[in-house]
Motif scaffolding. Structure first.
Motif, short mmCIF file in Angstrom:
data_model
loop_
_atom_site.label_atom_id
_atom_site.label_comp_id
_atom_site.label_asym_id
_atom_site.label_seq_id
_atom_site.Cartn_x
_atom_site.Cartn_y
_atom_site.Cartn_z
N MET A 1 0.83 -1.21 0.00
CA MET A 1 0.00 0.00 0.00
C MET A 1 0.87 1.26 0.00
SD MET A 1 -3.43 0.66 2.05
CE MET A 1 -2.92 0.36 3.73
N GLN A 2 2.04 1.18 0.66
CA GLN A 2 2.86 2.39 0.82
C GLN A 2 3.24 3.04 -0.50
OE1 GLN A 2 2.52 0.50 3.26
NE2 GLN A 2 2.67 1.82 5.04
N LYS A 3 3.39 2.25 -1.57
CA LYS A 3 3.83 2.85 -2.84
C LYS A 3 2.78 3.80 -3.43
CE LYS A 3 2.54 -0.86 -6.13
NZ LYS A 3 1.15 -0.43 -6.19
N ASP A 4 1.51 3.65 -3.03
CA ASP A 4 0.46 4.54 -3.53
C ASP A 4 0.44 5.89 -2.81
OD1 ASP A 4 -0.34 2.31 -4.93
OD2 ASP A 4 -1.84 1.74 -3.44
N ILE A 5 1.13 5.95 -1.70
CA ILE A 5 0.96 7.07 -0.78
C ILE A 5 2.08 8.09 -0.94
CG2 ILE A 5 0.87 7.64 1.69
CD1 ILE A 5 -1.59 6.17 0.50
N GLY A 6 1.69 9.36 -1.02
CA GLY A 6 2.67 10.43 -1.12
C GLY A 6 3.07 10.93 0.26
N GLU A 7 3.29 12.22 0.36
CA GLU A 7 3.75 12.86 1.59
C GLU A 7 2.80 12.58 2.77
OE1 GLU A 7 4.18 17.49 3.17
OE2 GLU A 7 3.30 17.02 1.22
N VAL A 8 3.38 12.21 3.91
CA VAL A 8 2.58 12.06 5.12
C VAL A 8 2.39 13.46 5.72
CG1 VAL A 8 2.50 11.11 7.47
CG2 VAL A 8 3.37 9.71 5.59
N LEU A 9 1.14 13.90 5.81
CA LEU A 9 0.87 15.26 6.32
C LEU A 9 0.76 15.27 7.83
CD1 LEU A 9 -1.82 17.09 4.15
CD2 LEU A 9 0.65 17.45 4.23
N ILE A 10 0.12 14.22 8.38
CA ILE A 10 -0.08 14.16 9.82
C ILE A 10 0.26 12.74 10.28
CG2 ILE A 10 -1.70 14.57 11.71
CD1 ILE A 10 -3.42 16.21 9.72
N THR A 11 1.20 12.64 11.21
CA THR A 11 1.67 11.31 11.64
C THR A 11 0.70 10.70 12.67
OG1 THR A 11 2.92 12.17 13.52
CG2 THR A 11 4.08 12.06 11.39
N GLU A 12 0.90 9.40 12.89
CA GLU A 12 0.09 8.67 13.86
C GLU A 12 0.23 9.31 15.25
OE1 GLU A 12 0.97 4.50 13.51
OE2 GLU A 12 -0.57 3.96 14.98
N THR A 13 1.45 9.71 15.60
CA THR A 13 1.70 10.33 16.91
C THR A 13 0.96 11.65 17.05
OG1 THR A 13 3.90 9.38 16.79
CG2 THR A 13 3.57 11.06 18.47
N GLU A 14 1.01 12.46 16.00
CA GLU A 14 0.31 13.76 16.04
C GLU A 14 -1.21 13.56 16.16
OE1 GLU A 14 3.29 16.57 13.38
OE2 GLU A 14 2.00 15.14 12.34
N ILE A 15 -1.73 12.55 15.44
CA ILE A 15 -3.17 12.27 15.52
C ILE A 15 -3.54 11.88 16.95
CG2 ILE A 15 -5.03 10.71 14.79
CD1 ILE A 15 -3.63 10.54 12.04
N LYS A 16 -2.76 10.94 17.52
CA LYS A 16 -3.05 10.49 18.90
C LYS A 16 -3.08 11.66 19.86
CE LYS A 16 -1.88 5.64 19.25
NZ LYS A 16 -0.73 4.93 18.70
N ARG A 17 -2.09 12.54 19.75
CA ARG A 17 -1.98 13.68 20.67
C ARG A 17 -3.20 14.60 20.54
NH1 ARG A 17 2.33 17.32 18.63
NH2 ARG A 17 0.55 17.99 17.39
N ASN A 18 -3.52 14.99 19.31
CA ASN A 18 -4.62 15.96 19.13
C ASN A 18 -5.99 15.36 19.41
OD1 ASN A 18 -2.49 17.54 18.34
ND2 ASN A 18 -3.55 18.45 16.60
N VAL A 19 -6.18 14.07 19.08
CA VAL A 19 -7.46 13.43 19.39
C VAL A 19 -7.64 13.36 20.91
CG1 VAL A 19 -8.78 11.27 19.24
CG2 VAL A 19 -7.65 12.18 17.21
N GLY A 20 -6.56 13.02 21.62
CA GLY A 20 -6.61 12.97 23.08
C GLY A 20 -6.93 14.33 23.69
N GLU A 21 -6.29 15.39 23.15
CA GLU A 21 -6.54 16.75 23.66
C GLU A 21 -7.98 17.18 23.40
OE1 GLU A 21 -1.96 18.42 23.21
OE2 GLU A 21 -3.56 19.33 22.00
N LEU A 22 -8.48 16.84 22.19
CA LEU A 22 -9.85 17.20 21.86
C LEU A 22 -10.84 16.48 22.78
CD1 LEU A 22 -11.22 17.99 18.42
CD2 LEU A 22 -12.58 16.59 19.91
N ALA A 23 -10.56 15.21 23.07
CA ALA A 23 -11.43 14.44 23.97
C ALA A 23 -11.46 15.07 25.36
CB ALA A 23 -10.96 12.99 24.04
N GLU A 24 -10.32 15.60 25.80
CA GLU A 24 -10.28 16.28 27.12
C GLU A 24 -11.19 17.51 27.12
OE1 GLU A 24 -6.32 17.23 28.46
OE2 GLU A 24 -5.72 15.11 28.32
N ARG A 25 -11.18 18.26 26.02
CA ARG A 25 -12.08 19.43 25.92
C ARG A 25 -13.53 18.99 25.96
NH1 ARG A 25 -11.15 22.57 20.69
NH2 ARG A 25 -12.93 23.72 21.49
N LEU A 26 -13.83 17.93 25.21
CA LEU A 26 -15.22 17.42 25.20
C LEU A 26 -15.63 16.95 26.59
CD1 LEU A 26 -15.28 15.34 21.88
CD2 LEU A 26 -16.37 17.55 22.31
N ALA A 27 -14.73 16.24 27.25
CA ALA A 27 -15.03 15.73 28.59
C ALA A 27 -15.37 16.88 29.53
CB ALA A 27 -13.86 14.91 29.12
#
Ligand code: IMP
Ligand code: MG
Length: 177
Positions: free
Chosen positions: A1-27
């Motif tokens: 699958m990787q050969k189809d994919i271009g530049e990674v804009l947002i990494t798995e780590t960045e997603i985890k961090r921001n989703v966690g922060e957003l969940a804290e705001r919602l909570a």
């Protein structure tokens, strides 16, 4: 699958961090009110499932599916069909609508109208990504994890031709798709 994919804009780590922060705001915002989350299928699936597992009190979850297409009556007018409506009773509930991306805004603004007709106490909109430069209908997210530029992206729920939703990061498509 990787050969189809271009530049990674947002990494798995960045997603985890921001989703966690957003969940804290919602909570913090919904802790004493109760919350019904309505995910828009299929794009919100991955984001929604990660988000709700960070929320430390019981939430209700439902889904809605819509198709947006350019209508035949007026050339430029988009129409949105609700294909699968919600099944929970949301009257007098606080509702959070969750989607993968706010792009032109046509789909989400129509879904907000449909949800409003069920008479909830409040409606807020939560998206993983906001592509503000593409907006055609006036709507802004109440909660958003990332602002992105005008590029077509895939991964973490977002698809091209129904593929790549399962990528754990967000990337632009490469040449060999
Ligand atoms: P809107 O009605 O134009 O706001 O459409 C939003 C829908 O278009 C989203 O729920 C996505 O399914 C899709 N979409 C918009 N931009 C992208 C993108 O960059 N990648 C994948 N899907 C997208
Ligand atoms: Mg989609």
């Amino acid at each position: 699958m990787q050969k189809d994919i271009g530049e990674v804009l947002i990494t798995e780590t960045e997603i985890k961090r921001n989703v966690g922060e957003l969940a804290e705001r919602l909570a913090a915002d919904y802790e004493h009110k109760g919350l019904t989350i309505i995910g828009i299928l299929n794009g919100s699936l991955i984001f929604l499932s990660d988000l709700v597992r960070h929320i430390p009190f019981p939430v209700k979850i439902d889904t809605i599916r819509a198709n947006t297409y350019i209508g035949t009556s007026t050339i430029s007018k988009a129409e949105t069909d609700i294909v699968n409506n919600i099944s929970l009773n949301i009257k007098d509930e606080h509702v959070l609508i969750v989607d993968d991306i706010l792009d032109t805004g046509k789909t989400l603004s129509r879904i907000v109208e449909v949800i409003r007709s069920h008479n909830p106490l409040s409606i807020k909109v939560c998206v993983l990504l906001n592509k503000a430069v593409r907006r055609e209908v006036e709507i802004a997210p109440d909660y958003c994890c990332f602002e992105i530029e005008n590029k077509f992206v895939v991964g973490y729920g977002l698809d091209f031709d129904n593929k790549y939703r399962n990528l754990p990061y967000i990337a632009v498509l490469g040449e060999f798709r």
